[in-house]
Design an enzyme around this catalytic site. Structure first.
Site, PDB file in Angstrom:
ATOM      1  N   GLU A  90      35.493  51.320  41.601  1.00 32.75           N
ATOM      2  CA  GLU A  90      34.703  50.952  40.421  1.00 32.75           C
ATOM      3  C   GLU A  90      33.260  51.411  40.567  1.00 32.75           C
ATOM      4  OE1 GLU A  90      36.777  46.533  39.912  1.00 32.75           O
ATOM      5  OE2 GLU A  90      34.622  46.718  40.155  1.00 32.75           O
ATOM      6  N   CYS A 103      25.587  51.054  40.077  1.00 25.99           N
ATOM      7  CA  CYS A 103      26.031  50.270  41.221  1.00 25.99           C
ATOM      8  C   CYS A 103      27.231  50.995  41.833  1.00 25.99           C
ATOM      9  CB  CYS A 103      26.407  48.878  40.734  1.00 25.99           C
ATOM     10  SG  CYS A 103      27.021  47.803  42.031  1.00 25.99           S
ATOM     11  N   CYS A 110      37.480  45.927  51.298  1.00 25.02           N
ATOM     12  CA  CYS A 110      36.367  45.440  52.125  1.00 25.02           C
ATOM     13  C   CYS A 110      36.933  44.468  53.156  1.00 25.02           C
ATOM     14  CB  CYS A 110      35.339  44.729  51.242  1.00 25.02           C
ATOM     15  SG  CYS A 110      33.888  44.118  52.149  1.00 25.02           S
ATOM     16  N   CYS A 114      34.346  37.581  52.346  1.00 23.34           N
ATOM     17  CA  CYS A 114      33.573  36.491  51.733  1.00 23.34           C
ATOM     18  C   CYS A 114      34.503  35.701  50.800  1.00 23.34           C
ATOM     19  CB  CYS A 114      32.392  37.046  50.943  1.00 23.34           C
ATOM     20  SG  CYS A 114      31.217  37.926  52.002  1.00 23.34           S
ATOM     21  N   CYS A 117      34.458  36.217  46.860  1.00 22.71           N
ATOM     22  CA  CYS A 117      34.427  37.585  46.325  1.00 22.71           C
ATOM     23  C   CYS A 117      35.823  38.142  46.097  1.00 22.71           C
ATOM     24  CB  CYS A 117      33.653  38.473  47.305  1.00 22.71           C
ATOM     25  SG  CYS A 117      33.572  40.202  46.813  1.00 22.71           S
ATOM     26  N   CYS A 331      32.409  41.847  41.016  1.00 24.10           N
ATOM     27  CA  CYS A 331      32.862  42.863  41.960  1.00 24.10           C
ATOM     28  C   CYS A 331      34.371  42.833  42.141  1.00 24.10           C
ATOM     29  CB  CYS A 331      32.206  42.639  43.310  1.00 24.10           C
ATOM     30  SG  CYS A 331      30.461  42.311  43.165  1.00 24.10           S
TER      31      CYS A 331
HETATM   32  N1  SAH Z   1      28.823  43.993  50.976  1.00 21.27           N
HETATM   33  C1  SAH Z   1      27.526  44.046  50.384  1.00 21.27           C
HETATM   34  C2  SAH Z   1      27.479  44.708  49.024  1.00 21.27           C
HETATM   35  C3  SAH Z   1      28.589  44.428  48.047  1.00 21.27           C
HETATM   36  S1  SAH Z   1      28.674  42.849  47.272  1.00 21.27           S
HETATM   37  C4  SAH Z   1      26.913  42.678  50.328  1.00 21.27           C
HETATM   38  O1  SAH Z   1      27.573  41.722  50.728  1.00 21.27           O
HETATM   39  O2  SAH Z   1      25.759  42.557  49.957  1.00 21.27           O
HETATM   40  C5  SAH Z   1      27.328  42.830  46.162  1.00 21.27           C
HETATM   41  C6  SAH Z   1      26.827  41.429  45.836  1.00 21.27           C
HETATM   42  O3  SAH Z   1      27.694  40.741  44.916  1.00 21.27           O
HETATM   43  C7  SAH Z   1      26.744  40.537  47.055  1.00 21.27           C
HETATM   44  O4  SAH Z   1      25.559  39.804  47.031  1.00 21.27           O
HETATM   45  C8  SAH Z   1      27.948  39.647  46.866  1.00 21.27           C
HETATM   46  O5  SAH Z   1      27.825  38.482  47.620  1.00 21.27           O
HETATM   47  C9  SAH Z   1      27.946  39.435  45.378  1.00 21.27           C
HETATM   48  N2  SAH Z   1      29.190  38.932  44.794  1.00 21.27           N
HETATM   49  C10 SAH Z   1      30.446  39.103  45.222  1.00 21.27           C
HETATM   50  N3  SAH Z   1      31.322  38.465  44.426  1.00 21.27           N
HETATM   51  C11 SAH Z   1      30.591  37.906  43.438  1.00 21.27           C
HETATM   52  C12 SAH Z   1      30.915  37.104  42.311  1.00 21.27           C
HETATM   53  N4  SAH Z   1      32.166  36.805  42.015  1.00 21.27           N
HETATM   54  N5  SAH Z   1      29.895  36.704  41.524  1.00 21.27           N
HETATM   55  C13 SAH Z   1      28.611  37.037  41.794  1.00 21.27           C
HETATM   56  N6  SAH Z   1      28.256  37.777  42.842  1.00 21.27           N
HETATM   57  C14 SAH Z   1      29.226  38.197  43.663  1.00 21.27           C
END
Ligand code: SAH
Length: 342
Positions: A90, A103, A110, A114, A117, A331
């Protein structure tokens, strides 16, 4: 064969030297690729004809295949691209008052896991190559006719788990004879791979760093971000301070607000204590709910209260408005939906 969109000016120079050609031609190639969007060597009129067969033999022009596209009411466009090996990624284009930002995705899947996510639901299959990173920008520009001015490395994947390719990508974007995206217009976001934060502090380009913090203490952070078990706050915070000191740049702290997890007043106070004295800017982001987990977006009152608490404590903070929430902009959502359909 080399992928031409993955080569820095230096790489192209080395290549020309290797075929006994003038190294200055590398700059011409960069101009053709990124200023005039040439798609073949035949179009490059100042590159002599006799050289074409060699270039065509050695250097590859790739593209990404557009699978689908979603456009939100606020102008955000989300692209789903297919890579040469069939994997899907994406890329998101956002329209801001200061320009257009893209972006980019850095990995197929990944491994950071987390809890909140959607990306982490699919384990990492592989890193994206530099040319696949650069092509996300090129394809978005071709498909929309828009000149991208800002880049955020915040798509699927952990950029510091694909460090070398991501840094070369930034270097290619910054080339003053190419796309010429300003160093200060590029931001890399990490979940906190501490050794790479130290390395990044020494990177010659002055690019921004964002840390996905999402919690004010180790108990909460370890619950939602497994990386915190390897690199707890006692290791992370000194690395971030080093980045700020070495680069003289302001750090962006990302904090998504999840109901009942990290959105209390007490936690806002704890966060301000944690970051006190650091040149940091806190970006509060409403959580985008995903089907695959039970986390809920923090209600508006809680978000406002969290913001007010930080503000009262003198922190530099903004409460971000949601973008693209009507188009699976969280994401990994578009990709995971598509993969379910297959
Ligand atoms: N791995 C990197 C970059 C990708 S995630 C990182 O962790 O920073 C980009 C951002 O989106 C991160 O801050 C992540 O925590 C956040 N993110 C992931 N899932 C999300 C969601 N469902 N809602 C809002 N932010 C989210």
């Amino acid at each position: 064969m080399k992928h031409i969109y993955g080569m820095s000016e230096e790489d192209i120079k080395d290549y020309f030297i290797s075929i006994d050609e003038k190294p200055y031609r590398s700059r011409q190639i960069i101009e053709w690729l990124y200023r005039k969007d040439a798609r073949s060597f035949a179009e490059m009129t100042n590159i002599k004809k006799s050289l074409q067969p060699t270039l065509e033999r050695d250097l590859l022009f790739d593209e990404l295949e557009l699978v689908t596209k979603q456009e939100s009411k606020d102008g955000t466009i989300k692209f789903l691209f297919k890579l040469n090996d069939g994997n899907l990624i994406e890329t998101v284009l956002m329209n801001h008052d200061y320009g257009y930002s893209v972006c980019v995705t850095t990995q197929v899947g990944c491994n950071m896991g987390c809890a909140f996510c959607a990306s982490g639901l699919k384990k990492k299959k592989r890193n994206l190559e530099t040319f696949e990173l650069v092509l996300q920008i090129i394809m978005v520009q071709r498909l929309t006719g828009i000149k991208v001015s800002h880049v955020v490395v915040m798509g699927i994947g952990e950029p510091f788990d694909n460090y070398d390719n991501v840094l070369k990508f930034l270097e290619i974007l910054n080339n003053p004879f190419g796309l010429e995206i300003g160093q200060r217009h590029m931001t890399v976001s990490t979940c906190g791979l501490v050794p790479k934060i130290y390395e990044y502090s020494n990177f010659p380009l002055q690019v921004n760093l964002a840390i996905s913090l999402h919690a004010p203490n180790d108990v909460v952070r370890s619950q939602i971000m497994p990386i915190n078990k390897s690199y707890p706050l006692a290791k992370l915070i000194p690395a971030l301070k080093e980045y700020i000191n070495k680069t003289n740049r302001r750090l962006t702290v990302e904090y998504i607000l999840i109901e009942g997890v990290n959105d209390s007043v007490e936690q806002a106070n704890e966060l301000s204590d944690l970051l006190r004295g650091m040149n940091a800017y806190i970006n509060l982001i409403p959580y985008n709910e995903v089907l695959e987990n039970p986390f809920k977006r923090s209600p508006k009152e809680n978000r406002q209260r969290f913001y007010d608490t930080l503000k009262k404590r003198g922190m530099n903070v903004t409460l971000r408005k949601e973008q693209g929430s009507d188009i699976d902009a969280a994401c990994g959502q578009l990709r995971s939906k598509q993969m379910k359909n297959e």
